[in-house]
Design an enzyme around this catalytic site. Structure first.
Site, PDB file in Angstrom:
ATOM      1  N   ASN A   2      41.099  32.494  29.821  1.00 11.31           N
ATOM      2  CA  ASN A   2      41.532  33.769  29.213  1.00 11.31           C
ATOM      3  C   ASN A   2      42.766  33.511  28.375  1.00 11.31           C
ATOM      4  O   ASN A   2      43.245  32.399  28.273  1.00 11.31           O
ATOM      5  CB  ASN A   2      41.778  34.819  30.315  1.00 11.31           C
ATOM      6  CG  ASN A   2      42.825  34.336  31.310  1.00 11.31           C
ATOM      7  OD1 ASN A   2      43.979  34.123  30.947  1.00 11.31           O
ATOM      8  ND2 ASN A   2      42.401  34.106  32.546  1.00 11.31           N
ATOM      9  N   GLY A  19      52.207  37.777  41.765  1.00 11.01           N
ATOM     10  CA  GLY A  19      50.992  37.215  41.178  1.00 11.01           C
ATOM     11  C   GLY A  19      50.892  37.636  39.724  1.00 11.01           C
ATOM     12  O   GLY A  19      50.276  38.658  39.422  1.00 11.01           O
ATOM     13  N   ALA A  30      49.727  35.571  37.367  1.00  6.52           N
ATOM     14  CA  ALA A  30      48.691  34.738  36.724  1.00  6.52           C
ATOM     15  C   ALA A  30      47.437  35.545  36.422  1.00  6.52           C
ATOM     16  O   ALA A  30      47.123  36.525  37.111  1.00  6.52           O
ATOM     17  CB  ALA A  30      48.321  33.578  37.654  1.00  6.52           C
ATOM     18  N   PRO A  75      37.911  32.871  44.644  1.00  2.00           N
ATOM     19  CA  PRO A  75      38.716  33.517  45.692  1.00  2.00           C
ATOM     20  C   PRO A  75      39.698  34.504  45.062  1.00  2.00           C
ATOM     21  O   PRO A  75      40.236  34.245  43.985  1.00  2.00           O
ATOM     22  CB  PRO A  75      39.449  32.359  46.360  1.00  2.00           C
ATOM     23  CG  PRO A  75      39.363  31.208  45.427  1.00  2.00           C
ATOM     24  CD  PRO A  75      38.136  31.411  44.613  1.00  2.00           C
ATOM     25  N   ASP A  76      39.885  35.645  45.709  1.00  2.00           N
ATOM     26  CA  ASP A  76      40.847  36.634  45.212  1.00  2.00           C
ATOM     27  C   ASP A  76      42.180  36.329  45.895  1.00  2.00           C
ATOM     28  O   ASP A  76      42.403  36.651  47.062  1.00  2.00           O
ATOM     29  CB  ASP A  76      40.382  38.052  45.572  1.00  2.00           C
ATOM     30  CG  ASP A  76      41.294  39.105  44.937  1.00  2.00           C
ATOM     31  OD1 ASP A  76      40.807  40.188  44.568  1.00  2.00           O
ATOM     32  OD2 ASP A  76      42.513  38.823  44.800  1.00  2.00           O
ATOM     33  N   ILE A  77      43.069  35.694  45.148  1.00  2.00           N
ATOM     34  CA  ILE A  77      44.328  35.200  45.744  1.00  2.00           C
ATOM     35  C   ILE A  77      45.186  36.358  46.252  1.00  2.00           C
ATOM     36  O   ILE A  77      45.659  36.355  47.391  1.00  2.00           O
ATOM     37  CB  ILE A  77      45.114  34.364  44.704  1.00  2.00           C
ATOM     38  CG1 ILE A  77      44.265  33.194  44.221  1.00  2.00           C
ATOM     39  CG2 ILE A  77      46.446  33.886  45.277  1.00  2.00           C
ATOM     40  CD1 ILE A  77      44.821  32.470  43.007  1.00  2.00           C
ATOM     41  N   PHE A 119      49.932  42.071  39.701  1.00  5.19           N
ATOM     42  CA  PHE A 119      49.834  42.652  38.365  1.00  5.19           C
ATOM     43  C   PHE A 119      48.472  43.335  38.261  1.00  5.19           C
ATOM     44  O   PHE A 119      47.577  43.096  39.091  1.00  5.19           O
ATOM     45  CB  PHE A 119      49.942  41.568  37.281  1.00  5.19           C
ATOM     46  CG  PHE A 119      51.341  41.354  36.771  1.00  5.19           C
ATOM     47  CD1 PHE A 119      52.259  40.631  37.514  1.00  5.19           C
ATOM     48  CD2 PHE A 119      51.742  41.863  35.546  1.00  5.19           C
ATOM     49  CE1 PHE A 119      53.555  40.425  37.050  1.00  5.19           C
ATOM     50  CE2 PHE A 119      53.037  41.652  35.064  1.00  5.19           C
ATOM     51  CZ  PHE A 119      53.937  40.941  35.826  1.00  5.19           C
ATOM     52  N   LYS A 129      44.452  49.224  43.245  1.00  5.15           N
ATOM     53  CA  LYS A 129      44.739  47.822  43.540  1.00  5.15           C
ATOM     54  C   LYS A 129      45.841  47.715  44.610  1.00  5.15           C
ATOM     55  O   LYS A 129      45.803  46.878  45.493  1.00  5.15           O
ATOM     56  CB  LYS A 129      45.184  47.102  42.252  1.00  5.15           C
ATOM     57  CG  LYS A 129      44.280  45.973  41.839  1.00  5.15           C
ATOM     58  CD  LYS A 129      44.483  45.496  40.444  1.00  5.15           C
ATOM     59  CE  LYS A 129      43.125  45.090  39.863  1.00  5.15           C
ATOM     60  NZ  LYS A 129      43.109  45.020  38.423  1.00  5.15           N
ATOM     61  N   LYS A 174      44.668  45.649  47.767  1.00  7.46           N
ATOM     62  CA  LYS A 174      45.220  44.298  47.960  1.00  7.46           C
ATOM     63  C   LYS A 174      46.370  44.280  48.980  1.00  7.46           C
ATOM     64  O   LYS A 174      46.985  43.269  49.205  1.00  7.46           O
ATOM     65  CB  LYS A 174      45.730  43.721  46.624  1.00  7.46           C
ATOM     66  CG  LYS A 174      44.823  43.934  45.440  1.00  7.46           C
ATOM     67  CD  LYS A 174      43.667  42.957  45.392  1.00  7.46           C
ATOM     68  CE  LYS A 174      42.851  43.152  44.110  1.00  7.46           C
ATOM     69  NZ  LYS A 174      41.695  42.283  43.992  1.00  7.46           N
TER      70      LYS A 174
HETATM   71  O1  PMT Z   1      50.743  35.191  30.502  1.00  9.40           O
HETATM   72  P1  PMT Z   1      51.075  36.101  29.377  1.00  9.40           P
HETATM   73  O2  PMT Z   1      50.469  35.635  28.079  1.00  9.40           O
HETATM   74  O3  PMT Z   1      52.523  36.399  29.267  1.00  9.40           O
HETATM   75  O4  PMT Z   1      50.339  37.520  29.647  1.00  9.40           O
HETATM   76  C1  PMT Z   1      50.820  38.272  30.747  1.00  9.40           C
HETATM   77  C2  PMT Z   1      49.645  38.875  31.533  1.00  9.40           C
HETATM   78  C3  PMT Z   1      48.962  39.882  30.657  1.00  9.40           C
HETATM   79  C4  PMT Z   1      48.698  37.780  31.937  1.00  9.40           C
HETATM   80  C5  PMT Z   1      50.254  39.522  32.786  1.00  9.40           C
HETATM   81  O5  PMT Z   1      51.143  40.556  32.373  1.00  9.40           O
HETATM   82  C6  PMT Z   1      49.179  40.087  33.664  1.00  9.40           C
HETATM   83  O6  PMT Z   1      48.698  41.190  33.486  1.00  9.40           O
HETATM   84  N1  PMT Z   1      48.773  39.267  34.676  1.00  9.40           N
HETATM   85  C7  PMT Z   1      47.678  39.637  35.551  1.00  9.40           C
HETATM   86  C8  PMT Z   1      46.380  39.378  34.858  1.00  9.40           C
HETATM   87  C9  PMT Z   1      45.238  39.640  35.795  1.00  9.40           C
HETATM   88  O7  PMT Z   1      44.536  38.792  36.229  1.00  9.40           O
HETATM   89  O8  PMT Z   1      45.209  40.950  36.169  1.00  9.40           O
HETATM   90  P2  PMT Z   1      43.951  41.503  37.036  1.00  9.40           P
HETATM   91  O9  PMT Z   1      44.045  42.991  37.008  1.00  9.40           O
HETATM   92  O10 PMT Z   1      42.665  40.842  36.645  1.00  9.40           O
HETATM   93  O11 PMT Z   1      44.331  40.921  38.522  1.00  9.40           O
HETATM   94  C10 PMT Z   1      45.083  41.740  39.378  1.00  9.40           C
HETATM   95  C11 PMT Z   1      45.958  40.902  40.248  1.00  9.40           C
HETATM   96  O12 PMT Z   1      45.150  40.063  41.069  1.00  9.40           O
HETATM   97  C12 PMT Z   1      46.887  39.970  39.500  1.00  9.40           C
HETATM   98  O13 PMT Z   1      48.094  39.903  40.235  1.00  9.40           O
HETATM   99  C13 PMT Z   1      46.184  38.629  39.565  1.00  9.40           C
HETATM  100  O14 PMT Z   1      47.126  37.534  39.561  1.00  9.40           O
HETATM  101  C14 PMT Z   1      45.467  38.726  40.884  1.00  9.40           C
HETATM  102  N2  PMT Z   1      44.208  37.993  40.981  1.00  9.40           N
HETATM  103  C15 PMT Z   1      43.182  38.280  40.157  1.00  9.40           C
HETATM  104  C16 PMT Z   1      42.001  37.588  40.322  1.00  9.40           C
HETATM  105  C17 PMT Z   1      41.882  36.637  41.373  1.00  9.40           C
HETATM  106  N3  PMT Z   1      40.753  35.969  41.544  1.00  9.40           N
HETATM  107  N4  PMT Z   1      42.922  36.387  42.175  1.00  9.40           N
HETATM  108  C18 PMT Z   1      44.094  37.064  41.997  1.00  9.40           C
HETATM  109  O15 PMT Z   1      45.057  36.843  42.729  1.00  9.40           O
END
Ligand code: PMT
Length: 404
Positions: free
Chosen positions: A210, A273, A275, A308-310, A326, A340, A344
């Site tokens: 991504n 988190g 990432a 895996p969903d960390i 995030f 969320k 979570k």
């Molecule tokens: O890195 P940059 O270019 O600065 O951009 C910043 C960002 C947009 C990446 C950041 O601000 C952001 O939104 N990060 C979270 C991106 C994401 O995966 O969001 P999500 O809604 O898909 O996931 C929700 C949360 O679950 C996040 O904390 C994510 O780290 C976590 N997650 C998601 C999937 C997974 N399999 N395991 C996780 O832990």
């Protein structure tokens, strides 16, 4: 390397403790600071500019009237853009000059020209230090907002015992850090942050990923470091330099990020988190590059399975940790973030609408809404560095509240 990107000027004046300024310059340089040294004539009686040049990596400024392109106007150049100006040792003479605006050589003139914080480190004979003139000059300097480090008690080179000794290195280093990083509200905290994308391999040359650049996570990690935290950064593949003073654990896939994060989760106080973890990966990884021939000529099918969903795992294993996730959304930001938060078992969700131009993935700015069980707070668009500071402000308040 906690002083990376900091520009620090050190003014050495003619006290016998001038040799201790060499240790200070060496420490600053080792911590990654860009150190510019300047010396009075008196200082040169005790220590050579050549040594300070070697320790700092820059020509030492000794002559306010030097006809030198590089140094341009020495007493301006030497403090231009400095984050801190340290006068060490500071003699009674230089403090008297500074207190009365005298600028008859490069150090005293630079004190008037400096726009950054100035730290005086007095060191002199006990009687000189206790003299009312010296004491009043130090009071004047403090009233003007300069930092004046109290001299230490002890035996001095002149054989007298009393107040006037140059401080121990740790005391001076602590004073420097407190001026450069006034907010040390994260001191003693162990912080873990995930940042960047993950890559899920299709074959040796192709992968799913991504647009995450890691900037948001790295900004949070660096802000925590500057506020005194012990920071571990689990980072997907990004183009950013590994930040100084932070333990970086590089990973590639979601599985690797999961393993690395869970492995150190138990010792952490605060986890964020940030990432962009890939939710899915191909159920098979080809050992050779898939060739566009035969059945693959017109296309290939990928069967994706869930990673895996960390964050989910962290929530389930949470004990004393303050857990922040995030949410990267393109619609129903608040509703999705609130879901969320509960699903979570996070303490806070930082929601960002990544469909908006100029914020979110890759760019230098972001706009977020902080969501907790007590409500939500909108932080408008600003740089990710500025946002990181504000996010930490709120996390510290919320974490305190949770621990009460
Ligand atoms: O890195 P940059 O270019 O600065 O951009 C910043 C960002 C947009 C990446 C950041 O601000 C952001 O939104 N990060 C979270 C991106 C994401 O995966 O969001 P999500 O809604 O898909 O996931 C929700 C949360 O679950 C996040 O904390 C994510 O780290 C976590 N997650 C998601 C999937 C997974 N399999 N395991 C996780 O832990």
């Amino acid at each position: 390397m906690k002083l990376a990107k900091k520009k620090i000027t050190v003014g050495i004046t003619g006290g016998i403790a001038a040799y201790k300024a060499a240790d200070l310059v060496s420490w600053l340089h080792q911590q990654g600071a860009d150190v510019q040294v300047m010396m009075t004539k008196g200082a040169q009686e005790f220590i050579s500019p050549l040594l300070l040049h070697a320790l700092s990596g820059h020509v030492v400024i000794i002559d306010m009237f030097a006809n030198d392109d590089k140094l341009h106007i020495p007493h301006i150049y030497g403090v231009d853009g400095a984050d801190l100006f340290i006068i060490a040792p500071a003699t009674a003479n230089i403090m008297a000059k500074a207190a009365h605006g005298i600028a008859d050589e490069v150090v005293s003139a630079s004190i008037l020209a400096a726009t950054c914080p100035i730290l005086f480190v007095p060191a002199m004979n006990f009687h000189m230090y206790e003299n009312i003139a010296t004491q009043e000059n130090m009071e004047i300097l403090q009233r003007r907002g300069y930092h004046v480090l109290e001299a230490e008690e002890g035996r001095m080179a002149c054989g007298t015992v009393g107040k006037g000794r140059f401080p121990e290195a740790a005391v001076l280093q602590d004073a420097v850090m407190k001026i450069l990083f006034p907010k040390q509200d994260l001191a003693g905290k162990k912080v873990l942050i995930t940042a960047g994308p993950t890559r899920e391999q299709i074959d040796p040359v192709r992968y799913l990923s991504n647009y995450s650049s890691g900037k948001m996570g790295y900004a949070l990690a660096e802000a925590a470091r500057d506020r005194g935290a012990d920071v571990t950064l689990v980072s997907g593949p990004v183009k950013l330099l590994a930040p100084a003073g932070i333990t970086v654990i590089p990973v590639v896939t979601a599985e690797e990020m999961y393993q690395a994060t869970l492995a150190c989760y138990g010792e952490m106080d605060i986890v964020i988190g940030a990432a962009a973890v890939a939710d899915y990966r191909p159920d098979q990884t080809a050992s050779q590059k898939i060739k566009k021939q035969g059945a693959a000529k017109d296309g290939i099918q990928l069967n994706l399975v869930a990673n895996p969903d960390i964050l989910q795992a962290l929530g389930a294993a949470k004990k004393h940790q303050y857990l922040v996730g995030f949410a990267a959304e393109t619609e129903n930001l608040l509703e999705n973030a609130e879901k969320k938060l509960i699903a979570k078992k996070a303490d806070m969700i930082i929601a960002n609408d990544v469909s908006q131009p100029g914020v979110g993935f890759e760019v230098d700015n972001n706009a977020v809404t902080l969501v907790t069980k007590d409500g939500h707070y909108v932080l408008p668009q600003m740089t990710k560095q500025a946002l990181a500071e504000k996010i930490w402000d709120y996390i510290m308040v919320a974490a305190e509240k949770k621990n009460q």
